[in-house]
Design a protein around this motif. Structure first.
Motif, PDB file in Angstrom:
ATOM      1  N   ILE A 618       0.831  -1.206   0.000  1.00  0.00           N
ATOM      2  CA  ILE A 618       0.000   0.000   0.000  1.00  0.00           C
ATOM      3  C   ILE A 618       0.867   1.258   0.000  1.00  0.00           C
ATOM      4  O   ILE A 618       0.460   2.309  -0.494  1.00  0.00           O
ATOM      5  CB  ILE A 618      -0.967  -0.014   1.206  1.00  0.00           C
ATOM      6  N   GLY A 619       2.081   1.142   0.533  1.00  0.00           N
ATOM      7  CA  GLY A 619       2.993   2.288   0.572  1.00  0.00           C
ATOM      8  C   GLY A 619       3.363   2.828  -0.800  1.00  0.00           C
ATOM      9  O   GLY A 619       3.910   3.933  -0.907  1.00  0.00           O
ATOM     10  N   THR A 620       3.070   2.073  -1.873  1.00  0.00           N
ATOM     11  CA  THR A 620       3.387   2.526  -3.234  1.00  0.00           C
ATOM     12  C   THR A 620       2.130   2.861  -4.032  1.00  0.00           C
ATOM     13  O   THR A 620       2.215   3.149  -5.225  1.00  0.00           O
ATOM     14  CB  THR A 620       4.163   1.436  -4.000  1.00  0.00           C
ATOM     15  N   ASP A 621       0.972   2.818  -3.386  1.00  0.00           N
ATOM     16  CA  ASP A 621      -0.288   2.902  -4.119  1.00  0.00           C
ATOM     17  C   ASP A 621      -0.524   4.280  -4.734  1.00  0.00           C
ATOM     18  O   ASP A 621      -0.012   5.296  -4.254  1.00  0.00           O
ATOM     19  CB  ASP A 621      -1.455   2.563  -3.180  1.00  0.00           C
ATOM     20  N   ARG A 622      -1.315   4.309  -5.800  1.00  0.00           N
ATOM     21  CA  ARG A 622      -1.780   5.561  -6.385  1.00  0.00           C
ATOM     22  C   ARG A 622      -2.735   6.233  -5.408  1.00  0.00           C
ATOM     23  O   ARG A 622      -3.473   5.573  -4.683  1.00  0.00           O
ATOM     24  CB  ARG A 622      -2.518   5.304  -7.701  1.00  0.00           C
ATOM     25  N   THR A 623      -2.725   7.560  -5.379  1.00  0.00           N
ATOM     26  CA  THR A 623      -3.590   8.287  -4.448  1.00  0.00           C
ATOM     27  C   THR A 623      -4.211   9.480  -5.153  1.00  0.00           C
ATOM     28  O   THR A 623      -3.861   9.807  -6.281  1.00  0.00           O
ATOM     29  CB  THR A 623      -2.797   8.809  -3.231  1.00  0.00           C
ATOM     30  N   HIS A 624      -5.127  10.126  -4.470  1.00  0.00           N
ATOM     31  CA  HIS A 624      -5.682  11.390  -4.952  1.00  0.00           C
ATOM     32  C   HIS A 624      -5.311  12.475  -3.951  1.00  0.00           C
ATOM     33  O   HIS A 624      -5.135  12.204  -2.759  1.00  0.00           O
ATOM     34  CB  HIS A 624      -7.206  11.302  -5.096  1.00  0.00           C
ATOM     35  N   ILE A 625      -5.168  13.707  -4.431  1.00  0.00           N
ATOM     36  CA  ILE A 625      -4.792  14.827  -3.578  1.00  0.00           C
ATOM     37  C   ILE A 625      -6.057  15.529  -3.080  1.00  0.00           C
ATOM     38  O   ILE A 625      -6.931  15.888  -3.865  1.00  0.00           O
ATOM     39  CB  ILE A 625      -3.902  15.834  -4.332  1.00  0.00           C
ATOM     40  N   THR A 626      -6.145  15.700  -1.786  1.00  0.00           N
ATOM     41  CA  THR A 626      -7.281  16.417  -1.213  1.00  0.00           C
ATOM     42  C   THR A 626      -6.906  17.887  -1.024  1.00  0.00           C
ATOM     43  O   THR A 626      -5.736  18.241  -0.976  1.00  0.00           O
ATOM     44  CB  THR A 626      -7.687  15.808   0.140  1.00  0.00           C
ATOM     45  N   TYR A 627      -7.925  18.732  -0.905  1.00  0.00           N
ATOM     46  CA  TYR A 627      -7.688  20.169  -0.846  1.00  0.00           C
ATOM     47  C   TYR A 627      -8.090  20.759   0.496  1.00  0.00           C
ATOM     48  O   TYR A 627      -8.629  21.853   0.571  1.00  0.00           O
ATOM     49  CB  TYR A 627      -8.423  20.859  -2.004  1.00  0.00           C
ATOM     50  N   LYS A 628      -7.802  20.034   1.541  1.00  0.00           N
ATOM     51  CA  LYS A 628      -7.998  20.566   2.884  1.00  0.00           C
ATOM     52  C   LYS A 628      -7.042  19.830   3.821  1.00  0.00           C
ATOM     53  O   LYS A 628      -6.667  18.684   3.562  1.00  0.00           O
ATOM     54  CB  LYS A 628      -9.442  20.379   3.346  1.00  0.00           C
ATOM     55  N   PRO A 629      -6.620  20.470   4.895  1.00  0.00           N
ATOM     56  CA  PRO A 629      -5.741  19.790   5.847  1.00  0.00           C
ATOM     57  C   PRO A 629      -6.423  18.554   6.424  1.00  0.00           C
ATOM     58  O   PRO A 629      -7.613  18.586   6.748  1.00  0.00           O
ATOM     59  CB  PRO A 629      -5.499  20.857   6.931  1.00  0.00           C
ATOM     60  N   GLU A 630      -5.659  17.479   6.527  1.00  0.00           N
ATOM     61  CA  GLU A 630      -6.215  16.245   7.067  1.00  0.00           C
ATOM     62  C   GLU A 630      -6.240  16.322   8.593  1.00  0.00           C
ATOM     63  O   GLU A 630      -5.463  17.052   9.212  1.00  0.00           O
ATOM     64  CB  GLU A 630      -5.378  15.044   6.615  1.00  0.00           C
ATOM     65  N   ASN A 631      -7.112  15.540   9.168  1.00  0.00           N
ATOM     66  CA  ASN A 631      -7.223  15.521  10.626  1.00  0.00           C
ATOM     67  C   ASN A 631      -7.408  14.087  11.082  1.00  0.00           C
ATOM     68  O   ASN A 631      -8.472  13.494  10.890  1.00  0.00           O
ATOM     69  CB  ASN A 631      -8.408  16.381  11.078  1.00  0.00           C
ATOM     70  N   TRP A 632      -6.360  13.522  11.672  1.00  0.00           N
ATOM     71  CA  TRP A 632      -6.440  12.143  12.138  1.00  0.00           C
ATOM     72  C   TRP A 632      -7.384  12.060  13.330  1.00  0.00           C
ATOM     73  O   TRP A 632      -7.152  12.656  14.374  1.00  0.00           O
ATOM     74  CB  TRP A 632      -5.056  11.645  12.545  1.00  0.00           C
ATOM     75  N   ASN A 633      -8.441  11.299  13.137  1.00  0.00           N
ATOM     76  CA  ASN A 633      -9.422  11.091  14.200  1.00  0.00           C
ATOM     77  C   ASN A 633      -9.553   9.586  14.379  1.00  0.00           C
ATOM     78  O   ASN A 633     -10.265   8.911  13.644  1.00  0.00           O
ATOM     79  CB  ASN A 633     -10.763  11.727  13.807  1.00  0.00           C
ATOM     80  N   MET A 634      -8.861   9.075  15.387  1.00  0.00           N
ATOM     81  CA  MET A 634      -8.809   7.625  15.569  1.00  0.00           C
ATOM     82  C   MET A 634     -10.181   7.044  15.850  1.00  0.00           C
ATOM     83  O   MET A 634     -10.525   5.956  15.362  1.00  0.00           O
ATOM     84  CB  MET A 634      -7.850   7.291  16.727  1.00  0.00           C
ATOM     85  N   ALA A 635     -10.982   7.755  16.614  1.00  0.00           N
ATOM     86  CA  ALA A 635     -12.314   7.248  16.942  1.00  0.00           C
ATOM     87  C   ALA A 635     -13.157   7.118  15.673  1.00  0.00           C
ATOM     88  O   ALA A 635     -13.884   6.132  15.485  1.00  0.00           O
ATOM     89  CB  ALA A 635     -12.989   8.178  17.942  1.00  0.00           C
ATOM     90  N   ARG A 636     -13.047   8.119  14.788  1.00  0.00           N
ATOM     91  CA  ARG A 636     -13.818   8.074  13.540  1.00  0.00           C
ATOM     92  C   ARG A 636     -13.300   6.975  12.620  1.00  0.00           C
ATOM     93  O   ARG A 636     -14.088   6.270  11.976  1.00  0.00           O
ATOM     94  CB  ARG A 636     -13.756   9.436  12.839  1.00  0.00           C
ATOM     95  N   LEU A 637     -11.970   6.834  12.534  1.00  0.00           N
ATOM     96  CA  LEU A 637     -11.402   5.759  11.722  1.00  0.00           C
ATOM     97  C   LEU A 637     -11.885   4.402  12.216  1.00  0.00           C
ATOM     98  O   LEU A 637     -12.263   3.530  11.420  1.00  0.00           O
ATOM     99  CB  LEU A 637      -9.870   5.811  11.783  1.00  0.00           C
ATOM    100  N   ALA A 638     -11.853   4.212  13.530  1.00  0.00           N
ATOM    101  CA  ALA A 638     -12.294   2.941  14.111  1.00  0.00           C
ATOM    102  C   ALA A 638     -13.772   2.703  13.812  1.00  0.00           C
ATOM    103  O   ALA A 638     -14.184   1.585  13.486  1.00  0.00           O
ATOM    104  CB  ALA A 638     -12.043   2.944  15.614  1.00  0.00           C
TER     105      ALA A 638
END
Length: 757
Positions: A618-638
């Protein structure tokens, strides 16, 4: 003073370089075996080793072999990726080699520090990182020798004292003769400005929490199975027979591929950035760039061109204009010329003003605010009008007709009397306006910092469409409306650290650009410290990113790299949480409802290995660029991951129940459940990696190849009955259809939720 000492000729230098070699210390060889052993001594390895011992005690030799192979693979893979990551950083580090001011053939030039040889005469000033052992022959300096002695207190160096490679000049200036280079220098590590052992960033710390969540889930479900087994009439022998399955549930939760995925993604982006004009000195700078929402920007050299020109000159003395300009030129730094020195020297050259012989020269420092020269019986000071007006109390009356708003002012004092004022202007870069618009489009608030006055700063802000207020640092306080702030004027270098901390306390993820010695603490404090192309060595060493090109465009590339790492790690996190939760819940509910664990032990081991192979890529995967700062929310990810897992589990239990009620054997069901879990794991990666429906996008070549290989191997094992019960083509086809229908249903629900995330 400098006339007493002379450097080598280029011919002499070339001869010594051939004799002694480049000024670089041999880097310690990477010990793969030592790194491999270290991977066998951590939390993940301990769980695997405990499971291995348990399997051996229970006599499960085939499973023991699988667990041993998994343990050795994790250690081998981790050591290999560490070697790869180190190789990438070492390649980048050589591009961060400091430049040194050296006299060759009677002229002062700047060369790569690798080219230094014994006998070279070099110029030292505050902020330089010494690239070789030297003996002072002129001037006085103080060095921070903590890199070689551990002592933080600066050590003064006078004439005939030795200063050592790897130390930093924190005070003073002078000339020195190189006495030892490369491996012969005391430190033996003079030129690497890369921090190869950076502290974990926000992302890495958060990913580590995933292990805790997974182990907690497994612990709860294991307890449920144990209690249920006794309620169902089981005894101690039943519990012993279930231990291998319970051990495998924990093994499946261990993120064996996490370090590899993380290292691969970061080093992949570091290599990419180095080709785009950005050097990575600390990998945490890439991952934190995704969260960046406020960027403090130096005006000069970043928003404006790193070239300043004299716009006007006002002679305020009784001396002839040419005489005043010649005296002013004596106070510019010829050895380590800055942008102001270069601008004034070029102006004098254009006007045919001769260069005067200087008896004594003192370079500019932020403490004094001016440079100083003793020449032709005069004392000449060149620097900030604000500082020099403190010396000549009548200066303010003499400059009433000068428009200071037109640009940066540089005053000249002759014998402590104001003799003239230069007005210098910085030209706004052609790409600044577009780059700042792009930063704002991505949710990053740019705030310009400058030592210029408020009016000059406001004029520049207007040219590049920085909307909002431009205020003086003296008016900046807790009540300042940051959302309406475009720039801060009258900023001294020492103010910058306070400002970075201020914005961090307000909850911002702060980026900062800088180039000077006094910028270093602020660059180190910022989550994304960025040294610009002409930065001092110590500023580069304190930063996480170093720009090779001038301007702001490269900062957008850093943001893009951060978003790509973020997207890959989001995919990894969601996929790992979802498929582990699915596995443990499916097996737990299968046991509770039907009194047996619906998956062969060998199949569980193979399933775990296959999943780690995919997630590592996955570390080499293609991605898309988002246009807002990301915010890691572990509770939401879970929450999202467990929702995905619940969907797959509900459909899986329904499928499992249908097979049980319609006469399929336990062995066939076990293999079909294995195929279903493998297919669901592959499809979870495809679903979580994009914000389109999974059939509308495709992964990188490496991810796709490994997924195809995993699915092909799964079909072969199931159809041939290798390490599990054999099933027919019809049963395999039924399982594939169920998995695809489940993926389509889940993705139709999942994607609208993620688009609003």
């Amino acid at each position: 003073m400098s006339e007493k000492f002379h450097g080598l000729t280029q011919a002499e230098a070339d001869k010594r370089l051939k004799e002694d070699g480049l000024n670089e210390a041999p880097e310690p060889e990477y010990n793969f075996f030592k790194e491999f052993l270290s991977k066998l001594w951590n939390l993940s390895a301990w769980v695997l080793e405990g499971a291995l011992i348990l399997e051996c005690i229970l006599g499960k030799w085939i499973q023991s072999l699988f667990v041993l192979l998994m343990l050795l693979f994790a250690a081998f893979n981790g050591a290999s990726k560490k070697k790869q990551s180190r190789r990438v950083l070492n390649t980048i580090s050589h591009k961060l080699t400091p430049k040194v001011a050296v006299e060759r053939d009677g002229k002062w030039i700047k060369i790569d520090s690798k080219q230094l040889v014994r006998g070279d005469l070099i110029s030292l000033q505050r902020g330089d990182v010494l690239a070789a052992d030297v003996k002072m022959v002129s001037g006085k300096i103080a060095c921070d020798e903590s890199s070689i002695t551990g002592e933080s207190k600066p050590v003064k160096k006078n004439i005939d004292d030795t200063a050592y490679a790897g130390t930093t000049v924190v005070e003073g200036d002078g000339l020195a003769i190189v006495t030892a280079t490369g491996k012969d220098s005391r430190s033996g590590k003079t030129i690497n400005l890369i921090n190869n052992s950076a502290a974990p960033g926000h992302l890495q710390q958060l990913l580590t929490k995933i292990i805790y969540y997974l182990c907690l889930l497994d612990g709860v479900l294991t307890l449920v199975i144990i209690i249920a087994s006794f309620f169902k009439g089981g005894n101690f022998d039943t519990f012993i027979n279930m231990l291998p399955f319970l051990a495998m549930m924990f093994i499946a939760s261990i993120p064996v591929a996490m370090p590899s995925t993380f290292a691969l993604s970061n080093s992949f982006e570091a290599t990419r950035l180095s080709k785009e004009g950005v050097l990575t000195a600390d990998l945490t700078g890439i991952q934190d760039a995704a969260n960046l929402n406020l960027l403090l920007l130096d005006k000069t050299g970043t928003i404006t061109e790193n070239k300043t020109a004299v716009a006007s000159w006002s002679d305020l003395s009784d001396l002839p204009d040419k005489d005043v300009l010649a005296l002013a030129g004596s106070a510019t730094d010829k050895r380590n010329a800055g942008i102001i020195d270069i601008a004034i020297d070029e102006y004098l050259k254009e006007n045919n003003i001769p260069v005067m012989d200087v008896e004594h020269f003192t370079p500019f420092t932020s403490d004094t605010g001016y440079s100083m020269a003793e020449v032709d019986g005069h004392n000449v000071k060149l620097g900030s009008f604000k500082q020099l007006s403190l010396i000549d109390k009548n200066a303010n009356e003499a400059v009433e007709g000068i428009n200071f708003k037109a640009g940066r002012s540089v005053a000249v004092l002759i014998d402590d009397k104001l003799a003239g004022v230069f007005i210098l202007q910085d030209k706004v870069r052609k790409d600044s306006k577009a780059a700042l618009a792009e930063l704002k489009k991505r949710g990053v608030r740019p705030i310009m910092l400058t030592g210029d006055n408020q009016r000059t700063a406001a004029a520049v802000a207007e040219q590049v469409d920085l909307t909002g207020n431009v205020i003086s640092i003296h008016d900046f306080d807790e009540s300042t409306d940051i959302d309406e702030l475009a720039g801060i004027a009258d900023v001294l270098p020492e103010d910058k650290l306070k400002m970075v901390k201020f914005f961090q306390e307000k909850g911002y993820i702060v980026g900062m650009t800088g180039d000077g010695v006094n910028d270093s603490p602020a660059l180190k404090q910022a989550e994304v410290g960025i040294a610009v192309s002409n930065a001092a060595d110590v500023a580069k060493r304190s930063s996480k990113m170093v720009l090779l090109d001038d301007g702001l465009s490269s900062i957008v590339k850093i943001l893009d790299a951060g978003h790509r790492v973020y997207q890959r790690m989001t995919t990894w996190s969601l996929a790992k949480l979802a498929r582990t939760a699915e596995l443990t819940m499916l097996l737990t509910f299968g046991y509770l409802f039907f009194n047996y664990i619906p998956m062969a032990l060998n199949a569980m081991v193979i399933y775990t290995i296959m999943n780690n192979m995919v997630t590592m890529m996955i570390g080499t995967d293609r991605t898309h660029i988002t246009y807002k700062p990301e915010n890691w929310n572990m509770a939401r990810l879970a929450k999202i991951a467990f929702s995905l897992a619940a969907g797959w589990t509900v459909i899986g239990i329904a499928f499992f129940s249908y097979l049980n009620m319609h006469g399929w054997s336990h062995n066939s069901i076990s293999t079909m459940v294995y195929v279903y879990l493998v297919l669901s794991a592959m499809l979870i990666v495809l679903i979580t990696r994009t914000r389109k429906y999974f059939w509308q996008d495709y992964p990188s070549k490496l991810v796709g190849i490994v997924q195809i290989a995993d699915v092909a191997l799964t079909f072969i094992l199931a159809l041939c009955g290798l390490a599990m019960a054999q099933i027919s083509w019809q049963n395999l086809l039924i399982t594939v259809v169920v998995a695809l229908i489940a993926a389509i249903i889940i993705d139709l629900i999942y994607q609208p939720v993620m688009k609003n995330r």
